[in-house]
Write a protein that holds these residues in place. Sequence first.
Motif, PDB file in Angstrom:
ATOM      1  N   ALA A  25      13.313  29.533  12.795  1.00 40.47           N
ATOM      2  CA  ALA A  25      13.825  30.890  13.023  1.00 40.47           C
ATOM      3  C   ALA A  25      13.708  31.321  14.477  1.00 40.47           C
ATOM      4  N   SER A  26      12.773  30.732  15.218  1.00 39.27           N
ATOM      5  CA  SER A  26      12.546  31.136  16.611  1.00 39.27           C
ATOM      6  C   SER A  26      13.081  30.115  17.608  1.00 39.27           C
ATOM      7  N   ASN A  27      13.891  29.159  17.101  1.00 35.76           N
ATOM      8  CA  ASN A  27      14.473  28.146  17.988  1.00 35.76           C
ATOM      9  C   ASN A  27      13.392  27.358  18.720  1.00 35.76           C
ATOM     10  N   THR A  78       9.872  36.057  20.201  1.00 36.12           N
ATOM     11  CA  THR A  78       8.681  36.911  20.247  1.00 36.12           C
ATOM     12  C   THR A  78       7.918  37.006  18.927  1.00 36.12           C
ATOM     13  N   VAL A  79       8.569  37.448  17.870  1.00 28.24           N
ATOM     14  CA  VAL A  79       7.875  37.935  16.680  1.00 28.24           C
ATOM     15  C   VAL A  79       6.989  36.882  16.027  1.00 28.24           C
ATOM     16  N   TRP A 131       5.170  33.350  24.592  1.00 25.82           N
ATOM     17  CA  TRP A 131       5.131  34.623  23.878  1.00 25.82           C
ATOM     18  C   TRP A 131       4.904  35.780  24.845  1.00 25.82           C
ATOM     19  N   LYS A 132       3.994  35.607  25.795  1.00 32.25           N
ATOM     20  CA  LYS A 132       3.724  36.668  26.773  1.00 32.25           C
ATOM     21  C   LYS A 132       4.981  36.995  27.576  1.00 32.25           C
ATOM     22  N   LYS A 133       5.704  35.964  27.976  1.00 32.26           N
ATOM     23  CA  LYS A 133       6.927  36.161  28.756  1.00 32.26           C
ATOM     24  C   LYS A 133       7.951  36.960  27.964  1.00 32.26           C
ATOM     25  N   MET A 134       8.199  36.545  26.723  1.00 33.89           N
ATOM     26  CA  MET A 134       9.229  37.201  25.932  1.00 33.89           C
ATOM     27  C   MET A 134       8.802  38.598  25.489  1.00 33.89           C
ATOM     28  N   LYS A 135       7.510  38.787  25.252  1.00 30.74           N
ATOM     29  CA  LYS A 135       7.023  40.125  24.903  1.00 30.74           C
ATOM     30  C   LYS A 135       7.239  41.084  26.059  1.00 30.74           C
ATOM     31  N   ASP A 155      18.895  28.865  25.776  1.00 32.33           N
ATOM     32  CA  ASP A 155      18.195  28.713  24.499  1.00 32.33           C
ATOM     33  C   ASP A 155      17.252  29.887  24.234  1.00 32.33           C
ATOM     34  N   GLU A 156      16.598  30.397  25.278  1.00 29.11           N
ATOM     35  CA  GLU A 156      15.715  31.563  25.108  1.00 29.11           C
ATOM     36  C   GLU A 156      16.513  32.793  24.717  1.00 29.11           C
TER      37      GLU A 156
END
Length: 527
Positions: free
Chosen positions: A121-123, A128-129, A137-141, A312-313
């Motif tokens: 689901a998160s590729n 993030t979730v 995770w820190k970057k995307m948050k 991709d992100e």
Amino acid sequence: MDYFPSTSSFIILLSFPILFLVLAITLFSFIQSSKNVKQYSLPPGPRPWPLVGSLPTMLRNKPVYQWIHNLMKEMNTEIACIRLGNIHVIPVTCPNIACEFLKEQDDVFSSRPETISSYLASNGYLATVVSPFGDQWKKMKSVMATQVLSPTRHQWLHKKRVEEGDNLVRLVYKQCQESDQDGIVNLRFTSQHYCANVIRKLMFNKRYFGVGMENGGPGFEEEQHVDALFTILSHLFSFCVSDFLSFLTWLDLDGHEKVMKEKDKIIKKYHDPIIDDRIQQWKDGKKKDIEDLLDVLITLKDDNGNPLLSKDEIKAQVEDIILAAVDNPSNACEWAFAEMLNNPEILETAVEELDRVVGKQRLVQESDFAQLNYVKACAREAFRLHPVAPFNVPHVSMADTVVAKHFIPKGSYVILSRLGLGRNPKVWDEPLEFKPERHLKGTGNVVLAENGLRFISFSTGKRGCMAVTLGSSMTNMLFARLLHGFSWSLPSNESSIDLSTAKDSMALAKPLLAVAKPRLPAHLYPK
């Protein structure tokens, strides 16, 4: 000739015993800390089998959430420990203990499990979730908090949200006019597609992937898209055997991996062409104006002026945002209407508030929400009594620790029970009754979030929902527009709504059907 060491050599020689002493003290402190932590016992739970833990019992007692809650009730405990494979699963039904996990020790419990469903689901954990704690995770948050879900961005997207509120009213109004429907509206279908329309509009600046239906409703493409989203959500962290016995992953015993791949392929079929084309437009200079959240993600730059996010992100984060937006508001709306149709006096009170605050000469707007406390209390009560899922997204312990005088091992999955918290008889009077007025006591402006974790609408802490403002706006607009624009009643062949829950989810067993009739002047309904 006598030899005298240089000053630098002397300092180096002296540093060795000091370093040794520091290491010894650190090691001693760690050992003592471990002893202090492990002197506490695990929370109560069933005695596990070697290697497999309680997995055999779990597989015999589905749905799993009912088995867990019945187990805790039998043991008379508000925190338990159930070993599945080699994973300690810690369910919690007490708000105070929940706050210990997500407030007092938030840093320890800010990671997520690594499962096949969350990976897909998160590729590959690019969003993030559901991504585990780490630099990605820190970057995307940070991107989500500062660029996507900031108050400024929310205000910037206001017009698009209003457009979808108008489209909701238009669609239901047309259904009222269709003679073959007798004014019957499928509120599950309507609510789910409203939520999907909103987030597609914010993300892609378009409501539909195709042309939609003649009456303005969603077409085949949108129905397929929404079905895929809800199927993926139902499989995330759904107690799949291979999530607890990783060496069995390749067998796909539950069939989850196959389903996830099929539905994710559908999502990508609709998302990827739009994203690829938009990235190329920006690269070629054909696109220059930022019009939606996809443009925001594409145009972010790092300190060197290069794109901050890879293709991709971007794709992973787009899917992450859309998945997070569709289920919670639509579920709350359907359940609230089901309860209110069975309690006409509650429905009447909510409509009276709308007429008093808004009147009948215009449609309700986001600016009215602050004064619609009873309407919001009805939505809040739906979140409490009828949560979208039995548990929140799991938190993973990143270290051994103690919570509520129980030892919580590193790697444990902590699952706060939405059902157990919202229906806890120690917290709520008559917990199984739909009583919106309980949320009006001792407060000025009613909000949908519950920071005390007496129930979970939007979670809290580092892993809390960052889209509380957007989620609240969507829920309030959906609920208020339907109540304000139409009179609602039971179909002629029904005396009450069956409030039974589906076998495989927390949704109503049957989609909610109700009769709608316009109650405002005809010129207010968007054409």
